[in-house]
Design a protein around this motif. Structure first.
Motif: not given
Length: 209
Positions: A32-38, A141-149, A168-172, A177-178
């Protein structure tokens, strides 16, 4: 970004959905792309710094995780996100994938909330916990910016909390998307800051305008 000014005695740091299936490169949701952005954003390192400073300042660190039964009976199917999660074996209770990333592992003094939905408030004891702690400002802080944040920020605003998002403690799922969340949505719900701003504040350093 404006200077971060927060009453440390009324703040709590939330670490949202930083679980192996979501943020680890071998996690079940890596496609889904989260890990790569992290990895690209050095998210784990930034969150570690925010956590360490918070603990040192005796500011509560609250981990929120999403965990489902192995039979998936507690996964909703009312939207595409949940339907997708229900169809794959991720975030299962007791699994490596549902565990918090090793580098962000909680300490005994930290607090843990488990959820089944997107927002950290939905169907969880988070609000009674915050009230008992006397905390009225949430630092997200956390993942993903457009969901849980976003989801948590919305519910926190509705419940009367002040919200800070450490950008800088969030990612999408992608940088695009972030950025959309941070630049178009979240400024209406929260103060946007960085981990260095937070670390400086909790260490008692003067804010940099």
């Amino acid at each position: 970004m404006e200077a971060l000014r927060v009453d440390r005695e009324r703040a709590a740091l939330l670490v949202l959905d930083c679980q192996n299936d979501i943020i680890h490169e071998r996690g079940g949701l890596a496609p889904w792309g989260f890990a790569a952005q992290v990895k690209e954003r050095n998210l784990v390192g930034s969150i570690k710094g925010a956590i360490a400073a918070s603990r040192q300042a005796r500011i509560p660190v609250i981990y929120v995780t999403v965990v489902y039964r192995r039979d998936r009976s507690d996964v909703a199917e009312n939207c595409g996100f949940f339907s997708a999660v229900k169809g794959i074996p991720v975030l299962e209770e007791g699994s490596w994938g549902a565990a918090i990333h090793d580098e962000l592992r909680p300490k005994p003094e930290d607090l843990l909330v488990v959820k089944k939905r997107i927002s950290a408030f939905a169907g969880t004891p988070l609000e009674p916990l915050l009230r008992s702690l006397g905390r009225t400002t949430l630092v997200l802080t956390g993942v993903a910016t457009s969901f849980v944040i976003e989801g948590t920020a919305r519910d926190a605003c509705d419940a009367g909390y002040h919200v800070v998002v450490l950008e800088d403690c969030c990612a999408g799922s992608s940088e695009e998307m972030h950025r959309f969340s941070v630049e178009k949505i979240l400024p209406h719900l929260a103060m946007i800051a960085g981990s260095k701003d937070w670390i400086g504040l909790v260490r008692g350093l003067p804010p940099s305008d």
